[in-house]
Design an enzyme around this catalytic site. Structure first.
Site, PDB file in Angstrom:
ATOM      1  N   GLU A  33      78.534  10.347  29.739  1.00  0.00           N
ATOM      2  CA  GLU A  33      79.717   9.562  29.394  1.00  0.00           C
ATOM      3  C   GLU A  33      80.580  10.334  28.417  1.00  0.00           C
ATOM      4  O   GLU A  33      80.094  10.790  27.381  1.00  0.00           O
ATOM      5  CB  GLU A  33      79.314   8.210  28.790  1.00  0.00           C
ATOM      6  CG  GLU A  33      80.475   7.365  28.281  1.00  0.00           C
ATOM      7  CD  GLU A  33      81.526   7.092  29.356  1.00  0.00           C
ATOM      8  OE1 GLU A  33      82.675   7.523  29.154  1.00  0.00           O
ATOM      9  OE2 GLU A  33      81.186   6.449  30.380  1.00  0.00           O
ATOM     10  N   LEU A  38      79.999   3.619  24.920  1.00  0.00           N
ATOM     11  CA  LEU A  38      79.494   3.291  26.250  1.00  0.00           C
ATOM     12  C   LEU A  38      80.176   2.027  26.778  1.00  0.00           C
ATOM     13  O   LEU A  38      80.873   1.327  26.055  1.00  0.00           O
ATOM     14  CB  LEU A  38      77.978   3.084  26.181  1.00  0.00           C
ATOM     15  CG  LEU A  38      77.143   4.291  25.721  1.00  0.00           C
ATOM     16  CD1 LEU A  38      75.697   3.878  25.472  1.00  0.00           C
ATOM     17  CD2 LEU A  38      77.204   5.411  26.770  1.00  0.00           C
ATOM     18  N   CYS A  42      85.312  -1.641  31.644  1.00  0.00           N
ATOM     19  CA  CYS A  42      85.034  -3.074  31.472  1.00  0.00           C
ATOM     20  C   CYS A  42      84.874  -3.462  30.009  1.00  0.00           C
ATOM     21  O   CYS A  42      85.564  -4.353  29.511  1.00  0.00           O
ATOM     22  CB  CYS A  42      83.778  -3.448  32.256  1.00  0.00           C
ATOM     23  SG  CYS A  42      83.320  -5.190  32.082  1.00  0.00           S
ATOM     24  N   GLY A 176     103.061  -7.341  39.807  1.00  0.00           N
ATOM     25  CA  GLY A 176     101.811  -7.608  40.510  1.00  0.00           C
ATOM     26  C   GLY A 176     101.209  -8.937  40.114  1.00  0.00           C
ATOM     27  O   GLY A 176     100.928  -9.169  38.944  1.00  0.00           O
ATOM     28  N   GLY A 178      98.227 -10.191  40.818  1.00  0.00           N
ATOM     29  CA  GLY A 178      96.785 -10.205  41.019  1.00  0.00           C
ATOM     30  C   GLY A 178      96.072 -10.705  39.775  1.00  0.00           C
ATOM     31  O   GLY A 178      96.696 -11.249  38.853  1.00  0.00           O
ATOM     32  N   ASP A 309      83.136   0.833  41.725  1.00  0.00           N
ATOM     33  CA  ASP A 309      84.536   0.982  42.124  1.00  0.00           C
ATOM     34  C   ASP A 309      84.803   2.271  42.874  1.00  0.00           C
ATOM     35  O   ASP A 309      85.829   2.392  43.559  1.00  0.00           O
ATOM     36  CB  ASP A 309      85.456   0.947  40.893  1.00  0.00           C
ATOM     37  CG  ASP A 309      85.565  -0.438  40.278  1.00  0.00           C
ATOM     38  OD1 ASP A 309      84.869  -1.355  40.750  1.00  0.00           O
ATOM     39  OD2 ASP A 309      86.334  -0.601  39.311  1.00  0.00           O
ATOM     40  N   HIS A 441      75.017 -36.024  33.648  1.00  0.00           N
ATOM     41  CA  HIS A 441      76.279 -36.703  33.357  1.00  0.00           C
ATOM     42  C   HIS A 441      76.446 -36.838  31.854  1.00  0.00           C
ATOM     43  O   HIS A 441      75.498 -37.187  31.162  1.00  0.00           O
ATOM     44  CB  HIS A 441      76.281 -38.097  33.999  1.00  0.00           C
ATOM     45  CG  HIS A 441      77.484 -38.921  33.637  1.00  0.00           C
ATOM     46  ND1 HIS A 441      78.707 -38.729  34.238  1.00  0.00           N
ATOM     47  CD2 HIS A 441      77.643 -39.911  32.718  1.00  0.00           C
ATOM     48  CE1 HIS A 441      79.576 -39.574  33.715  1.00  0.00           C
ATOM     49  NE2 HIS A 441      78.949 -40.308  32.791  1.00  0.00           N
TER      50      HIS A 441
END
Length: 462
Positions: A33, A38, A42, A176, A178, A309, A441
């Site tokens: 990395e 780290l 995300c 965009g 999205g 990804d 409930h």
């Protein structure tokens, strides 16, 4: 030269989860990395910091709009933007340090630097070359560019720059509609910005269930977000810290402009594999720049794998995590499996939006007979008490077998509620199975049960 069973390139959700799983299964593991921390996109500049800002801005919204109705009287809080960013940074720090702790606990080595693969079985970091039986590429993705739009991370920003603006803009244009654009647009709208979203297509959140798209856009409009749909952005010009966005409407080819203090480019992401040397190695790639893999995440080069990804499929952290675990288990000789039909997607606006499985449009296209069970949160006692009655749960089930084929939720805690449906689908459950399961409930989850009941004889509180 160090020798490992597995070297993983990238420490995002796919990479660090895969590394920990490899170590748990007895494989000597290292992660390369180059960031100072780290966690990849995300944890550092994506999922985690954006959720911190979504949470803090939602608290402001509650104070401004709902506290008085609950008997909580007093002056609405003012926004200390620097402190809000400091809170966001603290959240990032807690999470990234947590990954460091997990690496030490599981004896995963962190090789600091940027990696290349000179040949199968070898990873070069700086001047050092490390050997590994298996190399896993988990390098994630980067922001996609758009012709005529130059990101400077000051006036024209990516999602990264949008998380650290030096001040709250008076006017924000989001390119965009999205997930990223709507989440961050929602943050700045709550903080007082005028927000306009420009989208090329005629619907927001492409690929989502059509009914959810319509209700979601209507809900965001009620919150003050403006939308320009069916518009192709031609370019962005900047001058004196301001921006002008030029766009062309697809329906009549007419051109228009809109001024902004800040422009957020949120047109999606693309795989990031720069500097790895994949061309020289002959690693097979798709036209979209994704690494091609088989069902076991192996590339066409023996000993080299890829997940997350960087390969085909939705760019979701949890999809990368599942692939990371499955890849690790495969390297350890197990027979793992990822069910790609049961991977949820969540948008963390308020209300939240969550989806899993097939949409009505997909079922219609394949000619499958299905039934719909719907229940509005206005019929849920807990939601009404918490000013969270907007939205509904929709469950799609096979007309003959009653097997759950998909579910779509817009409403409070949708991102958490979707998971009982995910578990049900993983076990091949029928809507009746959910309907006959006792739900506490008062909880939001009762709306899920009511939607399942609506697939049969009908909901009770509708």
């Amino acid at each position: 030269m160090s020798t490992y069973d597995v070297i993983i390139i990238g420490s995002g959700p796919g990479g660090y989860v895969s590394a920990i799983r490899c170590a748990q299964l007895g494989l000597k593991t290292a992660v390369v990395e180059g960031r100072d921390t780290l966690g990849g996109t995300c944890l550092n500049v994506g999922c985690i910091p954006s959720k911190a800002l979504l949470h803090s801005s939602h608290m402001l919204h509650e104070a401004e709009h709902n506290f008085a109705a609950m008997g909580l009287k007093g002056k609405s809080p003012s926004v200390d933007w620097k402190q809000m960013l400091a809170y966001k940074d603290d959240v990032i720090g807690q999470n990234t340090k947590g990954i460091e702790f997990l690496f030490k606990k599981n004896k995963v080595d962190w090789i600091k630097g940027w990696a290349s693969i000179p040949e199968a079985g070898k990873v070069k970091v700086g001047e050092e070359v490390h050997e590994a039986k298996h190399i896993v590429i988990a390098t994630g993705s980067e922001v996609s560019d758009l012709k005529g739009v130059e990101v400077d991370e000051k006036t024209v920003v990516s999602s990264t720059g949008a998380l650290e603006l030096n001040k709250i803009p008076k006017k924000l244009v989001v390119i965009g509609a999205g997930v990223i654009g709507l989440e961050l647009g929602s943050v700045y709208k709550r903080l007082g910005a005028e927000v306009t979203v420009i989208e090329f297509l005629d619907k927001i959140t492409p690929g989502m269930d059509g009914e959810i798209q319509k209700v979601f856009q209507r809900t965001l409009k009620k919150q003050g977000l403006e939308f320009v749909m069916g518009a192709a952005v031609q370019g962005v010009t900047t001058k004196g810290g301001k921006a002008t966005v030029t766009y062309k409407l697809r329906k009549d080819d007419s051109e228009a402009t809109i001024d902004a203090d800040t422009v957020l480019l949120a047109t999606g992401r693309r795989p990031y594999t720069d500097g790895l040397g994949l061309d020289k190695l002959g690693v097979a790639m798709s036209e979209r720049g994704q690494i091609k893999t088989d069902d076991h995440y192996a590339t066409n080069i023996k000993g080299i794998y890829a997940i997350g990804d960087a390969i085909d499929g939705p760019m979701l952290a949890h999809k990368a995590e599942d692939e990371g675990m499955a890849c690790a288990e495969g390297l350890a000789g197990q027979k793992p499996h990822v069910n790609y039909g049961v991977i949820p997607g969540v948008i963390y606006t308020h209300p939240e939006v969550a989806t899993v499985g097939q949409t009505e449009e997909q079922l219609k296209d394949e000619g499958r007979a299905y039934k719909v069970g719907k229940f509005s949160f206005m019929g849920n006692g807990r939601a009404k008490a918490n000013f969270a009655g907007d939205g509904f749960v929709k469950i799609l089930a096979d007309q003959e077998t009653d097997r759950i084929l998909g579910a779509h939720i817009i409403g409070p805690m949708a991102g958490d509620l979707i998971h009982e449906i995910c578990v049900a689908m993983e076990f091949g459950a029928a809507a009746e199975d959910l309907a006959r399961t006792c739900h506490a409930h008062p909880t939001y989850s009762e709306a899920v049960r009511e939607a399942a009941l609506a697939c049969g004889d009908g909901a009770i509180h509708a």
